[in-house]
Design a protein around this motif. Structure first.
Motif, PDB file in Angstrom:
ATOM      1  N   ASP A  36     -34.881 -11.118 -28.913  1.00 38.29           N
ATOM      2  CA  ASP A  36     -35.484  -9.990 -27.977  1.00 38.29           C
ATOM      3  C   ASP A  36     -35.240  -8.607 -28.592  1.00 38.29           C
ATOM      4  N   MET A  37     -33.530  -8.286 -29.035  1.00 42.32           N
ATOM      5  CA  MET A  37     -32.862  -7.552 -28.157  1.00 42.32           C
ATOM      6  C   MET A  37     -33.551  -6.066 -28.882  1.00 42.32           C
ATOM      7  N   VAL A  38     -34.017  -5.928 -29.679  1.00 37.89           N
ATOM      8  CA  VAL A  38     -33.783  -4.601 -29.967  1.00 37.89           C
ATOM      9  C   VAL A  38     -35.210  -4.166 -29.742  1.00 37.89           C
ATOM     10  N   ALA A  39     -36.387  -5.618 -29.081  1.00 39.27           N
ATOM     11  CA  ALA A  39     -37.421  -5.036 -27.885  1.00 39.27           C
ATOM     12  C   ALA A  39     -36.940  -4.709 -26.863  1.00 39.27           C
ATOM     13  N   ALA A  40     -35.832  -5.006 -26.661  1.00 38.25           N
ATOM     14  CA  ALA A  40     -35.310  -4.990 -24.966  1.00 38.25           C
ATOM     15  C   ALA A  40     -34.651  -3.284 -25.354  1.00 38.25           C
ATOM     16  N   MET A  41     -33.820  -2.769 -26.590  1.00 36.65           N
ATOM     17  CA  MET A  41     -33.151  -1.261 -26.560  1.00 36.65           C
ATOM     18  C   MET A  41     -34.616  -0.885 -26.775  1.00 36.65           C
ATOM     19  N   ARG A  42     -35.896  -0.997 -27.066  1.00 31.73           N
ATOM     20  CA  ARG A  42     -37.036   0.230 -27.662  1.00 31.73           C
ATOM     21  C   ARG A  42     -37.383   0.664 -26.110  1.00 31.73           C
ATOM     22  N   PHE A  43     -37.767  -0.866 -25.080  1.00 35.28           N
ATOM     23  CA  PHE A  43     -37.763  -0.793 -23.877  1.00 35.28           C
ATOM     24  C   PHE A  43     -37.503   0.339 -23.714  1.00 35.28           C
ATOM     25  N   MET A  44     -36.296  -0.253 -23.219  1.00 33.07           N
ATOM     26  CA  MET A  44     -35.182   1.133 -22.505  1.00 33.07           C
ATOM     27  C   MET A  44     -34.902   2.679 -23.063  1.00 33.07           C
ATOM     28  N   GLU A  45     -35.556   3.276 -24.831  1.00 34.33           N
ATOM     29  CA  GLU A  45     -35.698   3.881 -24.723  1.00 34.33           C
ATOM     30  C   GLU A  45     -37.194   4.806 -24.377  1.00 34.33           C
ATOM     31  N   ASP A  46     -38.215   3.583 -24.136  1.00 32.24           N
ATOM     32  CA  ASP A  46     -39.067   3.980 -23.910  1.00 32.24           C
ATOM     33  C   ASP A  46     -39.063   4.605 -22.624  1.00 32.24           C
ATOM     34  N   LEU A  47     -38.528   4.168 -21.812  1.00 28.01           N
ATOM     35  CA  LEU A  47     -37.591   4.071 -20.554  1.00 28.01           C
ATOM     36  C   LEU A  47     -37.469   5.598 -20.065  1.00 28.01           C
ATOM     37  N   ARG A  48     -35.875   6.089 -21.054  1.00 26.64           N
ATOM     38  CA  ARG A  48     -35.748   7.118 -21.099  1.00 26.64           C
ATOM     39  C   ARG A  48     -36.033   8.313 -21.218  1.00 26.64           C
ATOM     40  N   ARG A  49     -37.478   8.314 -22.648  1.00 25.38           N
ATOM     41  CA  ARG A  49     -38.824   8.899 -22.742  1.00 25.38           C
ATOM     42  C   ARG A  49     -39.328   9.761 -21.803  1.00 25.38           C
ATOM     43  N   ARG A  50     -39.475   8.886 -20.549  1.00 22.78           N
ATOM     44  CA  ARG A  50     -40.596   9.250 -19.575  1.00 22.78           C
ATOM     45  C   ARG A  50     -39.582  10.153 -18.752  1.00 22.78           C
ATOM     46  N   GLN A  51     -38.232   9.066 -18.598  1.00 17.89           N
ATOM     47  CA  GLN A  51     -37.027  10.108 -17.592  1.00 17.89           C
ATOM     48  C   GLN A  51     -37.097  11.132 -18.058  1.00 17.89           C
ATOM     49  N   ARG A  52     -36.852  12.211 -20.071  1.00 18.85           N
ATOM     50  CA  ARG A  52     -36.744  12.764 -20.350  1.00 18.85           C
ATOM     51  C   ARG A  52     -37.907  13.985 -19.913  1.00 18.85           C
ATOM     52  N   ALA A  53     -39.060  13.116 -19.918  1.00 18.63           N
ATOM     53  CA  ALA A  53     -40.483  13.644 -19.853  1.00 18.63           C
ATOM     54  C   ALA A  53     -41.094  14.398 -18.365  1.00 18.63           C
ATOM     55  N   GLY A  54     -39.708  13.938 -17.463  1.00 18.40           N
ATOM     56  CA  GLY A  54     -39.246  14.410 -15.517  1.00 18.40           C
ATOM     57  C   GLY A  54     -40.191  13.084 -15.130  1.00 18.40           C
ATOM     58  N   GLU A  55     -40.284  12.248 -15.470  1.00 20.77           N
ATOM     59  CA  GLU A  55     -40.653  10.876 -14.611  1.00 20.77           C
ATOM     60  C   GLU A  55     -40.078  10.265 -13.731  1.00 20.77           C
ATOM     61  N   GLY A  56     -40.254  10.124 -12.933  1.00 22.13           N
ATOM     62  CA  GLY A  56     -38.960   9.365 -11.675  1.00 22.13           C
ATOM     63  C   GLY A  56     -38.298   7.908 -12.007  1.00 22.13           C
ATOM     64  N   VAL A  57     -37.685   7.636 -13.608  1.00 23.66           N
ATOM     65  CA  VAL A  57     -36.851   6.935 -13.607  1.00 23.66           C
ATOM     66  C   VAL A  57     -35.718   6.894 -13.529  1.00 23.66           C
ATOM     67  N   ARG A  58     -34.947   6.278 -13.286  1.00 24.65           N
ATOM     68  CA  ARG A  58     -33.948   6.226 -13.061  1.00 24.65           C
ATOM     69  C   ARG A  58     -32.766   5.207 -12.995  1.00 24.65           C
ATOM     70  N   PHE A  59     -31.813   5.213 -13.556  1.00 23.30           N
ATOM     71  CA  PHE A  59     -30.905   3.866 -13.290  1.00 23.30           C
ATOM     72  C   PHE A  59     -31.181   2.890 -14.155  1.00 23.30           C
ATOM     73  N   ILE A  60     -31.321   3.276 -15.430  1.00 28.75           N
ATOM     74  CA  ILE A  60     -32.327   2.031 -16.921  1.00 28.75           C
ATOM     75  C   ILE A  60     -30.612   1.827 -16.900  1.00 28.75           C
ATOM     76  N   THR A  61     -30.601   0.052 -17.071  1.00 35.93           N
ATOM     77  CA  THR A  61     -29.342  -0.397 -17.686  1.00 35.93           C
ATOM     78  C   THR A  61     -30.325  -1.555 -18.409  1.00 35.93           C
ATOM     79  N   MET A  62     -28.940  -2.464 -19.453  1.00 38.70           N
ATOM     80  CA  MET A  62     -29.246  -4.001 -19.457  1.00 38.70           C
ATOM     81  C   MET A  62     -28.302  -4.391 -19.301  1.00 38.70           C
ATOM     82  N   CYS A  63     -28.985  -5.868 -19.071  1.00 36.38           N
ATOM     83  CA  CYS A  63     -27.567  -7.090 -18.734  1.00 36.38           C
ATOM     84  C   CYS A  63     -28.456  -7.965 -19.823  1.00 36.38           C
ATOM     85  N   SER A  64     -27.308  -9.120 -19.879  1.00 35.25           N
ATOM     86  CA  SER A  64     -27.257 -10.520 -20.923  1.00 35.25           C
ATOM     87  C   SER A  64     -26.479 -11.192 -20.540  1.00 35.25           C
ATOM     88  N   GLU A  65     -27.093 -12.361 -20.451  1.00 39.16           N
ATOM     89  CA  GLU A  65     -26.494 -13.615 -20.154  1.00 39.16           C
ATOM     90  C   GLU A  65     -26.904 -15.069 -21.491  1.00 39.16           C
TER      91      GLU A  65
END
Length: 89
Positions: A36-65
């Motif tokens: 699900d790497m593509v889904a994770a990246m899409r989810f992060m882009e949704d969070l960044r879209r919310r951030q750009r829209a002025g919502e208080g979404v911060r410190f978006i990051t992804m880790c893998s193990e």
């Protein structure tokens, strides 16, 4: 409970983000399977879209193990043959 344990055993990606509301900072996380790497990246882009829209979404990051890793990450246990140097002369 059994489905949750299986999902965690297939987990490879974790997305972290924080919702900031005034002085309150609330951390969040969402787990994604190995395929699900593509889904994770899409989810992060949704969070960044919310951030750009002025919502208080911060410190978006992804880790893998990788779930099938053998041993612990790092190089703290090396043998005498380990001779890595930053600069080769």
């Amino acid at each position: 409970m059994e489905q949750s344990a299986q999902r965690e055993s297939n987990a490879m990606y974790m997305v972290y983000w924080t919702i900031v509301n005034g002085e309150e900072h609330v951390p969040h996380e969402r787990i994604f399977d190995t395929a699900d790497m593509v889904a994770a990246m899409r989810f992060m882009e949704d969070l960044r879209r919310r951030q750009r829209a002025g919502e208080g979404v911060r410190f978006i990051t992804m880790c893998s193990e990788h779930p099938d890793v053998v041993g612990h990450p790092g190089v703290d246990v090396t043998g005498p043959e380990y001779n890595w140097k930053k600069r080769r002369r």
